[in-house]
Scaffold this active site. Structure first.
Site, mmCIF file in Angstrom:
data_model
loop_
_atom_site.group_PDB
_atom_site.id
_atom_site.type_symbol
_atom_site.label_atom_id
_atom_site.label_comp_id
_atom_site.label_asym_id
_atom_site.label_seq_id
_atom_site.Cartn_x
_atom_site.Cartn_y
_atom_site.Cartn_z
ATOM 1 N N CYS A 404 11.225 17.948 -7.645
ATOM 2 C CA CYS A 404 11.780 16.903 -6.783
ATOM 3 C C CYS A 404 10.763 15.804 -6.546
ATOM 4 O O CYS A 404 10.997 14.910 -5.731
ATOM 5 C CB CYS A 404 12.199 17.501 -5.444
ATOM 6 S SG CYS A 404 10.827 18.268 -4.551
ATOM 7 N N THR A 431 17.357 -1.178 2.699
ATOM 8 C CA THR A 431 18.771 -0.850 2.499
ATOM 9 C C THR A 431 18.864 0.434 1.688
ATOM 10 O O THR A 431 17.853 1.033 1.309
ATOM 11 C CB THR A 431 19.493 -1.983 1.753
ATOM 12 O OG1 THR A 431 19.015 -2.029 0.403
ATOM 13 C CG2 THR A 431 19.245 -3.325 2.438
ATOM 14 N N ASP A 451 -2.378 -2.483 -2.299
ATOM 15 C CA ASP A 451 -3.555 -1.756 -1.829
ATOM 16 C C ASP A 451 -3.130 -0.410 -1.266
ATOM 17 O O ASP A 451 -2.094 -0.311 -0.593
ATOM 18 C CB ASP A 451 -4.313 -2.547 -0.760
ATOM 19 C CG ASP A 451 -5.573 -3.195 -1.309
ATOM 20 O OD1 ASP A 451 -6.368 -2.473 -1.923
ATOM 21 O OD2 ASP A 451 -5.742 -4.412 -1.130
ATOM 22 N N GLY A 524 10.377 1.531 0.353
ATOM 23 C CA GLY A 524 9.221 2.094 -0.320
ATOM 24 C C GLY A 524 9.504 3.480 -0.840
ATOM 25 O O GLY A 524 10.663 3.864 -1.085
ATOM 26 N N HIS A 525 8.456 4.254 -0.987
ATOM 27 C CA HIS A 525 8.573 5.602 -1.530
ATOM 28 C C HIS A 525 7.671 6.534 -0.729
ATOM 29 O O HIS A 525 6.535 6.178 -0.389
ATOM 30 C CB HIS A 525 8.160 5.632 -2.999
ATOM 31 C CG HIS A 525 8.340 6.978 -3.638
ATOM 32 N ND1 HIS A 525 9.556 7.438 -4.076
ATOM 33 C CD2 HIS A 525 7.448 7.968 -3.895
ATOM 34 C CE1 HIS A 525 9.418 8.657 -4.589
ATOM 35 N NE2 HIS A 525 8.140 8.992 -4.486
ATOM 36 N N SER A 526 8.178 7.725 -0.425
ATOM 37 C CA SER A 526 7.400 8.714 0.326
ATOM 38 C C SER A 526 7.456 10.054 -0.384
ATOM 39 O O SER A 526 8.467 10.409 -0.989
ATOM 40 C CB SER A 526 7.946 8.849 1.755
ATOM 41 O OG SER A 526 9.298 9.258 1.730
ATOM 42 N N ASP A 614 -11.779 -11.636 -0.011
ATOM 43 C CA ASP A 614 -11.959 -10.698 1.098
ATOM 44 C C ASP A 614 -12.937 -9.614 0.686
ATOM 45 O O ASP A 614 -13.056 -9.259 -0.485
ATOM 46 C CB ASP A 614 -10.624 -10.110 1.563
ATOM 47 C CG ASP A 614 -9.916 -9.290 0.500
ATOM 48 O OD1 ASP A 614 -10.071 -9.612 -0.693
ATOM 49 O OD2 ASP A 614 -9.202 -8.340 0.857
#
Length: 742
Positions: A404, A431, A451, A524-526, A614
């Site tokens: 998974c 969404t 980043d 996003g992705h977790s 930076d």
């Protein structure tokens, strides 16, 4: 295949009082597999009350009298959250924190001490300096001491102490000793017929003699009825003037304890059973001054909190493991040691009493022995957990599989996002589609950066804020205004409930920063993994109306170099991981990382900057070399280099970040020194930064105006620290280092 250890329960400790620091030490020595512990405290250091009079008197330093909570938590594997609790919801098991999202718990323990009772006397809250909470006493005393030292003229400065118990007596004597020789009058106002009402007559006599020896005027039967800006009014109709007022009367409880609906005594202190559990809640514990055992009420004294710690640690463990609890039986009397200001003390035990310098040495040994438990922490920690939560028996858990992708479950993700969309309706805009449109003005180029950070602070909300600022910094270095972001997060293996809690904190922290600059988080992705990491892909458009960007390599000889934020996060957090950094310095480093670079970029554009980058993982020197691109050279003023407090001390002690050596190997060949320089400061050029400042090149005639504008906008450490010069074709060095260019 061995199953991954899964976090399943949250134990939250509210307050860094004596019971909690001792219990936390005990829990760390016998850890529980699957348990996550969090300590919430407003400050990184917790005072040991027994030594505070000695601190004020000048016998001890701040470090000798305060427990470094950040260091203790780092050693114990406990999350440290620097925040103030303002409410508790027992039904939903949730703590409200000032200025940030709530934190949930499974079991909570409260040890926040007491606060002064200021509202029963009109004017006391407005004009008096409260002695409690003791965590803030040191700063309040330093301010008062400065006012005395600045006193001019022949008039005596009058300090009034309102009280009459041991705390007020010790404070008055400590002040008298510390300010000996100053033009000073010191009054102790006591509403009772005697001081130290619960002490024996001989002890009172010894203390009265000490007060007289120090020239302290003691006023008995002097009940204060009103406090004005420079005067006290008393029940007998008399008045007395003062210049500085310390308030040390009866203790009261934080109002949120009673407001939570928990059972309290008549003074608002949390009522607990002999197991130290709240009367109607098995999952809520209380210890120290904030709690009162209904079966064994005792006066507020640190010795009771210390004695509660072993029972508290045992019972916290027992309620988590579903084993038997212990009962706490507080002693009826205890040895009381009162500091008399000048390295003398009075000891009282029942009818016995002793006074002298040897008594102070006795007290000093006891106090130093207590503090030694937190100064020298055990190095031989258990390699395996001593206990295992009932629901986390690894033999019964299916290993987390790769089929998974180790994704975070839909229930945890859905729950976290639902709350975040409620908290940030304009900026948490994901969404159910697999892709989203990047918002951008028509015809404007969209720039993108990515980043990712490993966990570097244990507070997930702060980690989310730091990571967001770190990611946005790449856009700001190009003069780009952020529009949207996508998250990539890896969470440590945990139950669905804990995953949801962690996501809400991490992404809530990020959204706190994104919302402030009107940047949408579009999804996003977790997934789950062995350790936490968080990153963002960020998109934006040019800040300038004409579409101009700040480039990294546009500088010319004659341009001056400005650094907007101090260096030192790499070495500070390396020291923190090794238990070598002061918690106050770590807190200052976190504050620096939480400062965004957006305003600095706007100022750089407005003042005509020619180049910008930076400062992150390659350190100042590495990023400066990128800016020079072997087309120009630079001269740096080492003395102008802004540094975080404690960073240079870490370097001098031999502490460096793991990336430091790589930066030295890559960049040191391009550096030369024109004279002998401070080697520790030179090494700071290689220190890798997280969410560091901007390095700006700007024509010399504009540099001072930009630097002053940056400082006025909150970048207090901004400095002109070098200049771009023509490349010397006969030298391999691109950067010349000078001790000072002044």
């Amino acid at each position: 295949m061995k199953a991954a250890v899964e976090l399943r329960r949250d134990l939250v400790l509210v307050g860094g009082g004596h019971s909690h620091v001792l219990a936390m030490r005990m829990l760390a020595m016998t850890p529980i597999e699957g348990l996550r512990i969090t300590l919430i405290s407003p400050a990184s250091h917790s005072p040991y009350s027994g030594m505070l009079p000695g601190l004020i008197a000048g016998h001890y330093t701040f470090e000798q009298t305060h427990i470094d909570l950040a260091r203790l938590c780092q050693w114990a594997g406990v999350r440290f959250v620097a925040a103030e609790v303002v409410a508790l919801d027992p039904l939903n098991r949730r703590l409200s924190l000032a200025g940030r999202p709530p934190l949930s718990y499974d079991v909570v323990s409260i040890d926040i001490g007491s606060q002064p009772e200021l509202d029963s006397v009109p004017g006391a809250r407005e004009h008096a300096t409260p002695v409690k909470p003791v965590s803030g006493l040191w700063q309040r005393w330093l301010a008062a001491q400065q006012r005395v030292n600045e006193q001019r003229g022949a008039e005596e400065y009058c300090i009034a102490v309102v009280g009459g118990g041991a705390g007020s007596v010790e404070l008055a004597l400590a002040i008298a000793h510390r300010l000996k020789g100053k033009s000073l009058v010191l009054d102790l106002w006591c509403g009772a017929p005697v001081i130290l009402q619960h002490y024996n007559a001989r002890a009172r006599r010894m203390v009265m003699m000490a007060l007289q020896r120090h020239g302290i005027r003691v006023h008995l039967n002097a009940r204060v009825t009103e406090v004005e800006s420079a005067a006290l009014s008393f029940a007998d109709g008399t008045h007395a003037a003062y210049d500085q007022l310390f308030w040390c009367t009866g203790a009261s409880a934080a109002p949120w304890i009673a407001a939570s609906g928990l059972a309290t005594n008549e003074h608002g202190f949390l009522a607990v059973r002999d197991t130290l559990q709240a009367m109607d809640h098995d999952d809520i514990f209380g210890a120290g001054d904030i709690a009162t055992q209904v079966n064994h009420p005792r006066p507020k004294a640190g010795v009771y909190a210390v004695r509660q710690a072993p029972v508290l640690a045992h019972n916290l463990r027992a309620v988590l493991l579903d084993t038997s609890l212990r009962l706490h039986r507080p002693q009826r009397r205890f040895l009381s040691l009162i500091s008399l200001g000048d390295k003398r003390a009075t000891a009282e035990w029942g009818l016995l009493c002793a006074t002298g310098r040897w008594t102070w040495r006795w007290k000093d040994r006891i106090d130093r022995a207590f503090m030694a438990r937190f100064e020298t922490l055990p190095v031989n920690m258990p390699l395996t957990p001593s206990y295992r939560l009932p629901a986390s028996d690894s033999a019964s858990l299916q290993p987390v599989c790769g089929g998974c992708g180790a994704k975070v479950g839909a229930d945890a993700l859905r729950g976290a996002l639902a709350q975040l969309r409620q908290d940030y309706p304009q900026h948490c805009c994901g969404t159910d589609d697999d892709a989203v449109v990047v918002p951008a003005p028509a015809g404007a180029p969209v720039l993108q950066s990515l980043d990712v950070l490993r966990q570097m602070v244990s507070d997930p909300w702060q980690m989310g804020r730091i990571t967001a600022n770190h990611a946005l910094s790449d856009l700001y270095a190009c003069g780009v205004r952020p529009l949207s972001a996508l998250a990539a997060v890896i969470l440590p293996y945990a139950s669905s409930t804990l995953l949801q809690r962690e996501l809400q904190q991490l992404l809530g922290g990020a959204l706190h920063e994104f919302a402030a600059v009107d940047c949408q988080l579009n999804g996003g992705h977790s997934m789950q993994g062995p350790e936490l990491s968080l990153g963002f892909t960020v998109n934006g458009v040019p800040m300038a109306s004409n579409g101009a960007l700040l480039t990294k390599t546009g500088a010319s000889p004659g341009d001056q170099l400005i650094l907007t934020k101090p260096l030192g996060t790499g070495v500070l957090f390396a020291g923190h991981m090794q238990l070598a950094a002061d918690g106050r310095d770590v807190s200052a480093g976190i504050s620096s990382m939480l400062q965004g670079n957006g305003a600095a970029a706007e100022l750089a554009l407005a003042h005509g900057a020619t180049a910008c980058t930076d400062i992150t993982g390659f350190g100042l020197l590495g990023h400066l070399l990128e800016m020079l691109a072997q087309e120009h050279a630079a001269r740096l003023d080492l003395s102008a280099l802004p540094l975080l407090n404690g960073a240079i001390e870490q370097i001098r002690a031999g502490t460096v970040s793991t990336m430091h050596a790589s930066n030295v190997r890559a960049n040191e060949p391009f550096l030369e020194c024109t004279a002998s320089v401070d080697e520790a400061r030179r090494q700071m050029l290689f220190d890798p930064q997280t969410s560091g400042g901007l390095l700006i090149a700007i024509p010399a005639h504009c540099a001072l105006a930009l630097c002053e504008a940056l400082q006025s906008s909150g970048y207090a450490a901004a400095r002109i620290m070098g200049e771009v010069v023509a490349l010397n074709p006969k030298s391999t060095a691109l950067v010349q280092l000078h001790p000072s260019l002044q």
